[in-house]
Design an enzyme around this catalytic site. Structure first.
Site, PDB file in Angstrom:
ATOM      1  N   LYS A 191       0.438 -16.833  18.822  1.00  0.00           N
ATOM      2  CA  LYS A 191      -0.076 -17.817  19.793  1.00  0.00           C
ATOM      3  C   LYS A 191       0.141 -19.235  19.258  1.00  0.00           C
ATOM      4  CE  LYS A 191      -4.597 -19.332  20.462  1.00  0.00           C
ATOM      5  NZ  LYS A 191      -6.037 -19.071  20.519  1.00  0.00           N
ATOM      6  N   PHE A 214       0.850  -1.193   0.000  1.00  0.00           N
ATOM      7  CA  PHE A 214       0.000   0.000   0.000  1.00  0.00           C
ATOM      8  C   PHE A 214       0.888   1.247   0.000  1.00  0.00           C
ATOM      9  CE2 PHE A 214      -2.449   3.151   2.716  1.00  0.00           C
ATOM     10  CZ  PHE A 214      -3.107   3.692   1.630  1.00  0.00           C
ATOM     11  N   THR A 215       1.787   1.330   0.949  1.00  0.00           N
ATOM     12  CA  THR A 215       2.745   2.449   0.944  1.00  0.00           C
ATOM     13  C   THR A 215       4.187   1.953   0.818  1.00  0.00           C
ATOM     14  OG1 THR A 215       2.689   2.410   3.351  1.00  0.00           O
ATOM     15  CG2 THR A 215       1.324   4.059   2.262  1.00  0.00           C
ATOM     16  N   GLY A 216       4.372   0.644   0.892  1.00  0.00           N
ATOM     17  CA  GLY A 216       5.725   0.093   0.781  1.00  0.00           C
ATOM     18  C   GLY A 216       6.103  -0.148  -0.672  1.00  0.00           C
ATOM     19  N   GLN A 245      -4.336 -13.658  28.606  1.00  0.00           N
ATOM     20  CA  GLN A 245      -5.239 -14.802  28.443  1.00  0.00           C
ATOM     21  C   GLN A 245      -4.549 -16.011  27.815  1.00  0.00           C
ATOM     22  OE1 GLN A 245      -9.040 -13.516  26.906  1.00  0.00           O
ATOM     23  NE2 GLN A 245      -9.515 -15.571  26.158  1.00  0.00           N
ATOM     24  N   TYR A 258      -0.455 -18.220   7.696  1.00  0.00           N
ATOM     25  CA  TYR A 258       0.039 -19.415   8.370  1.00  0.00           C
ATOM     26  C   TYR A 258       1.481 -19.671   7.957  1.00  0.00           C
ATOM     27  CZ  TYR A 258      -4.658 -20.126   9.985  1.00  0.00           C
ATOM     28  OH  TYR A 258      -5.858 -19.940  10.620  1.00  0.00           O
ATOM     29  N   TYR A 265      -6.391   5.870  13.042  1.00  0.00           N
ATOM     30  CA  TYR A 265      -5.018   5.460  13.329  1.00  0.00           C
ATOM     31  C   TYR A 265      -4.781   5.397  14.843  1.00  0.00           C
ATOM     32  CZ  TYR A 265       0.130   5.656  13.070  1.00  0.00           C
ATOM     33  OH  TYR A 265       1.485   5.412  13.191  1.00  0.00           O
ATOM     34  N   GLY A 311      -2.797 -14.132  16.685  1.00  0.00           N
ATOM     35  CA  GLY A 311      -3.233 -15.530  16.533  1.00  0.00           C
ATOM     36  C   GLY A 311      -2.083 -16.390  16.032  1.00  0.00           C
ATOM     37  N   TYR A 314      -3.931 -10.895  24.727  1.00  0.00           N
ATOM     38  CA  TYR A 314      -3.296 -12.167  24.324  1.00  0.00           C
ATOM     39  C   TYR A 314      -2.190 -12.560  25.304  1.00  0.00           C
ATOM     40  CZ  TYR A 314      -5.711 -13.328  20.037  1.00  0.00           C
ATOM     41  OH  TYR A 314      -6.672 -13.739  19.144  1.00  0.00           O
TER      42      TYR A 314
HETATM   43  P1  NAD Z   1       5.278   2.962   5.876  1.00  0.00           P
HETATM   44  O1  NAD Z   1       3.980   3.406   5.326  1.00  0.00           O
HETATM   45  O2  NAD Z   1       6.518   3.280   5.104  1.00  0.00           O
HETATM   46  O3  NAD Z   1       5.285   1.411   6.169  1.00  0.00           O
HETATM   47  C1  NAD Z   1       4.149   0.653   6.462  1.00  0.00           C
HETATM   48  C2  NAD Z   1       4.187  -0.613   5.635  1.00  0.00           C
HETATM   49  O4  NAD Z   1       3.045  -1.420   5.947  1.00  0.00           O
HETATM   50  C3  NAD Z   1       4.145  -0.341   4.134  1.00  0.00           C
HETATM   51  O5  NAD Z   1       5.141  -1.101   3.488  1.00  0.00           O
HETATM   52  C4  NAD Z   1       2.745  -0.795   3.729  1.00  0.00           C
HETATM   53  O6  NAD Z   1       2.662  -1.212   2.400  1.00  0.00           O
HETATM   54  C5  NAD Z   1       2.486  -1.904   4.736  1.00  0.00           C
HETATM   55  N1  NAD Z   1       1.071  -2.185   4.969  1.00  0.00           N
HETATM   56  C6  NAD Z   1       0.082  -1.296   5.232  1.00  0.00           C
HETATM   57  N2  NAD Z   1      -1.100  -1.939   5.385  1.00  0.00           N
HETATM   58  C7  NAD Z   1      -0.837  -3.268   5.228  1.00  0.00           C
HETATM   59  C8  NAD Z   1      -1.642  -4.434   5.275  1.00  0.00           C
HETATM   60  N3  NAD Z   1      -2.954  -4.369   5.500  1.00  0.00           N
HETATM   61  N4  NAD Z   1      -1.039  -5.642   5.053  1.00  0.00           N
HETATM   62  C9  NAD Z   1       0.295  -5.722   4.807  1.00  0.00           C
HETATM   63  N5  NAD Z   1       1.095  -4.642   4.757  1.00  0.00           N
HETATM   64  C10 NAD Z   1       0.536  -3.429   4.968  1.00  0.00           C
HETATM   65  O7  NAD Z   1       5.371   3.578   7.336  1.00  0.00           O
HETATM   66  P2  NAD Z   1       6.557   3.544   8.409  1.00  0.00           P
HETATM   67  O8  NAD Z   1       6.862   4.947   8.743  1.00  0.00           O
HETATM   68  O9  NAD Z   1       7.624   2.635   7.973  1.00  0.00           O
HETATM   69  O10 NAD Z   1       5.802   2.907   9.666  1.00  0.00           O
HETATM   70  C11 NAD Z   1       5.997   1.581  10.088  1.00  0.00           C
HETATM   71  C12 NAD Z   1       5.267   1.346  11.389  1.00  0.00           C
HETATM   72  O11 NAD Z   1       5.787   2.207  12.402  1.00  0.00           O
HETATM   73  C13 NAD Z   1       3.770   1.605  11.303  1.00  0.00           C
HETATM   74  O12 NAD Z   1       3.084   0.631  12.041  1.00  0.00           O
HETATM   75  C14 NAD Z   1       3.621   2.945  11.962  1.00  0.00           C
HETATM   76  O13 NAD Z   1       2.348   3.074  12.549  1.00  0.00           O
HETATM   77  C15 NAD Z   1       4.727   2.934  12.996  1.00  0.00           C
HETATM   78  N6  NAD Z   1       5.161   4.295  13.334  1.00  0.00           N
HETATM   79  C16 NAD Z   1       5.901   5.043  12.458  1.00  0.00           C
HETATM   80  C17 NAD Z   1       6.267   6.336  12.801  1.00  0.00           C
HETATM   81  C18 NAD Z   1       7.086   7.210  11.889  1.00  0.00           C
HETATM   82  O14 NAD Z   1       7.317   8.370  12.197  1.00  0.00           O
HETATM   83  N7  NAD Z   1       7.569   6.708  10.776  1.00  0.00           N
HETATM   84  C19 NAD Z   1       5.869   6.872  14.025  1.00  0.00           C
HETATM   85  C20 NAD Z   1       5.085   6.094  14.871  1.00  0.00           C
HETATM   86  C21 NAD Z   1       4.747   4.805  14.530  1.00  0.00           C
HETATM   87  N1  UDP Z   2      -4.467 -16.753  12.689  1.00  0.00           N
HETATM   88  C1  UDP Z   2      -3.547 -16.575  11.672  1.00  0.00           C
HETATM   89  N2  UDP Z   2      -2.472 -17.432  11.624  1.00  0.00           N
HETATM   90  C2  UDP Z   2      -2.287 -18.421  12.525  1.00  0.00           C
HETATM   91  C3  UDP Z   2      -3.233 -18.577  13.552  1.00  0.00           C
HETATM   92  C4  UDP Z   2      -4.333 -17.714  13.610  1.00  0.00           C
HETATM   93  O1  UDP Z   2      -3.641 -15.689  10.856  1.00  0.00           O
HETATM   94  O2  UDP Z   2      -1.288 -19.132  12.418  1.00  0.00           O
HETATM   95  C5  UDP Z   2      -5.622 -15.838  12.743  1.00  0.00           C
HETATM   96  C6  UDP Z   2      -6.936 -16.593  12.730  1.00  0.00           C
HETATM   97  O3  UDP Z   2      -7.460 -16.554  11.437  1.00  0.00           O
HETATM   98  C7  UDP Z   2      -7.810 -15.835  13.702  1.00  0.00           C
HETATM   99  C8  UDP Z   2      -6.878 -14.892  14.448  1.00  0.00           C
HETATM  100  O4  UDP Z   2      -5.568 -15.164  13.993  1.00  0.00           O
HETATM  101  O5  UDP Z   2      -8.745 -15.033  13.027  1.00  0.00           O
HETATM  102  C9  UDP Z   2      -6.929 -15.079  15.934  1.00  0.00           C
HETATM  103  O6  UDP Z   2      -6.520 -16.384  16.224  1.00  0.00           O
HETATM  104  P1  UDP Z   2      -6.993 -17.120  17.552  1.00  0.00           P
HETATM  105  O7  UDP Z   2      -6.431 -18.488  17.521  1.00  0.00           O
HETATM  106  O8  UDP Z   2      -6.676 -16.287  18.730  1.00  0.00           O
HETATM  107  O9  UDP Z   2      -8.568 -17.071  17.414  1.00  0.00           O
HETATM  108  P2  UDP Z   2      -9.592 -18.148  16.910  1.00  0.00           P
HETATM  109  O10 UDP Z   2      -9.039 -18.742  15.643  1.00  0.00           O
HETATM  110  O11 UDP Z   2      -9.686 -19.137  18.015  1.00  0.00           O
HETATM  111  O12 UDP Z   2     -10.817 -17.340  16.700  1.00  0.00           O
END
Ligand code: NAD
Ligand code: UDP
Ligand code: UDP
Length: 361
Positions: free
Chosen positions: A130, A61-63, A187, A89, A170, A127, A184
């Site tokens: 865990k 998305f932003t990477g 529990q 997994y 955010y 998850g 997590y």
């Molecule tokens: P960034 O946008 O460069 O990196 C975030 C990465 O996450 C990107 O590569 C993007 O493609 C990926 N991503 C977003 N949604 C995703 C999804 N649903 N599945 C898989 N990948 C996904 O930002 P950054 O500055 O590198 O930030 C990294 C982390 O550090 C973030 O969690 C951010 O909240 C945290 N953070 C950063 C700052 C800062 O100043 N840079 C400050 C506080 C917290």
């Molecule tokens: N999950 C995952 N990878 C794993 C194990 C779990 O992505 O190796 C996800 C799973 O789909 C679930 C979430 O993590 O939605 C939370 O997992 P947890 O075992 O705590 O919850 P449960 O599956 O019992 O609802």
């Protein structure tokens, strides 16, 4: 044949940055979500060079693939195009969970997706942790403190966040992510680490992500006025990315499960902050063609600033109290602001040059 093998070994080691050899017992299988982003790609570099096996998961998305392309093909490295909102997994020992847009324009672009990433995405990674018994470090943020009434912010402060404002997707997303980590832990016995990261900058940050550092550098390089939102008297403290990466690795490998602030306590008003980047433009290599109106080492006058309206719910003061990180991790930032800015300006200049060279291809 021996010569051939030597040649092959040589070309392999030349192709990649140097990687330490780690014995099997010290080598970890590490997942970095968001590893193709700004912070994640620097973390990838450090952990790869330390000799670990890395899996980077990113939905781009932003990477960008370009941020980690120097590792592609390395036997310790794997890049997976995957959205953390979907279950994952795999088998790993440690998870650095960074996936989330981070700059205000990026996370406000699709607030529902930002919420899903920080809630469902974090649930999935917990998850996974865990199931495989991995330790998870959450990249949380200083935004959990909102527009703070306590200054500087320490980890005991509960924050002051508008739950329905434009930043809420955010801020509240990260607050829930923290809550999930501790649920997590209590529990299910999952080992968690929570880093509350303050404003960070450096190479590979997106040029157009709208953050103040990238905006000012780009505007200065292109000879455009610097955009200041509001009066510019609001403050931030900026850390260089290599300091943050060292802090994240120290925290992951520590025994501190409660949240820890990682940031540089040197506080600047936004107006203060604009002078160094502009004054440093004189250090940009001559071969880079800048806009002829660029400031190039001249002091900035107020006419070179464009004052725009204040951003809604913009935190007015922000500065980390890092006593906990100092005491418990032996960590503190070491890169001076000017040095970090200089490196970032060089990076942005090269990127502009790269763009200019590629625009007709
Ligand atoms: P960034 O946008 O460069 O990196 C975030 C990465 O996450 C990107 O590569 C993007 O493609 C990926 N991503 C977003 N949604 C995703 C999804 N649903 N599945 C898989 N990948 C996904 O930002 P950054 O500055 O590198 O930030 C990294 C982390 O550090 C973030 O969690 C951010 O909240 C945290 N953070 C950063 C700052 C800062 O100043 N840079 C400050 C506080 C917290
Ligand atoms: N999950 C995952 N990878 C794993 C194990 C779990 O992505 O190796 C996800 C799973 O789909 C679930 C979430 O993590 O939605 C939370 O997992 P947890 O075992 O705590 O919850 P449960 O599956 O019992 O609802
Ligand atoms: N800011 C600004 N001009 C810009 C971009 C940002 O004055 O071009 C201000 C913004 O209003 C905020 C501060 O700079 O007060 C830091 O903004 P940024 O988006 O970098 O980070 P965050 O608000 O998440 O701390």
């Amino acid at each position: 044949l021996r010569e051939k093998i030597r040649d092959l070994e040589q070309s392999f080691s030349q192709k990649y940055p140097p990687v330490k050899f780690l014995s099997e017992k010290d080598r970890k299988r590490i997942l970095i979500t968001g590893g193709a982003g700004f912070v994640g790609s620097h973390l990838t570099d450090k952990l790869m060079m330390d000799g670990h096996e890395l899996t980077v998961v990113d939905n781009f998305f932003t990477g960008r693939k370009r941020n980690v392309e120097h590792w592609i093909g390395h036997e310790n490295f794997e890049l997976i195009n995957h959205d953390v909102v979907e279950p994952l997994y795999i088998e790993v020992d440690q998870i650095y969970h960074l996936a989330s847009p981070a700059s205000p324009p990026n996370y406000m672009y699709n607030p529902i997706k930002t919420l899903k990433t920080n809630t469902i995405g974090t649930l999935n990674m917990l998850g996974l942790a865990k199931r495989v018994g991995a330790r998870l470090l959450l990249a949380s943020t200083s935004e959990v403190y909102g527009d703070p009434e306590v200054h500087p912010q320490n980890e005991e402060y509960w924050g002051h966040v508008n739950p329905i404002g434009p930043r809420a997707c955010y801020d509240e997303g990260k607050r829930v992510a923290e809550t999930m980590c501790y649920a997590y832990m209590k529990q299910e016995g999952v080992e968690v680490r929570v880093a509350r990261i303050f404003n960070t900058f450096g190479s590979r940050m997106h040029m157009n992500d709208g953050r103040v550092v990238s905006n000012f550098i780009l505007q200065a390089l292109q000879g455009e006025p610097l955009t200041v939102y509001g009066t510019g008297s609001q403050t931030r403290a900026f850390q260089y990315v290599s300091d943050l990466v060292n802090g994240l690795v120290l925290l992951m490998n520590s025994n501190i499960s409660s949240p820890v602030n990682l940031g540089n306590p040197e506080e600047h008003t936004i107006l203060d902050f604009f002078s160094p980047p502009v004054n440093m433009l004189s250090s940009v290599p001559k071969r880079i063609r800048l806009n002829p109106n660029a400031y190039r080492g001249r002091a900035v006058s107020r006419s070179q600033i464009q004052f725009l309206s204040e951003a809604q719910d913009d935190p007015q003061r922000r500065r980390p109290d890092i006593r906990k990180a100092k005491m418990m991790l032996g960590w503190e930032p070491v890169v001076p602001l000017e040095e970090g800015l200089n490196k970032t300006i060089q990076y942005f200049s090269r990127e502009l040059e790269h763009q200019a060279n590629n625009q007709y291809i």
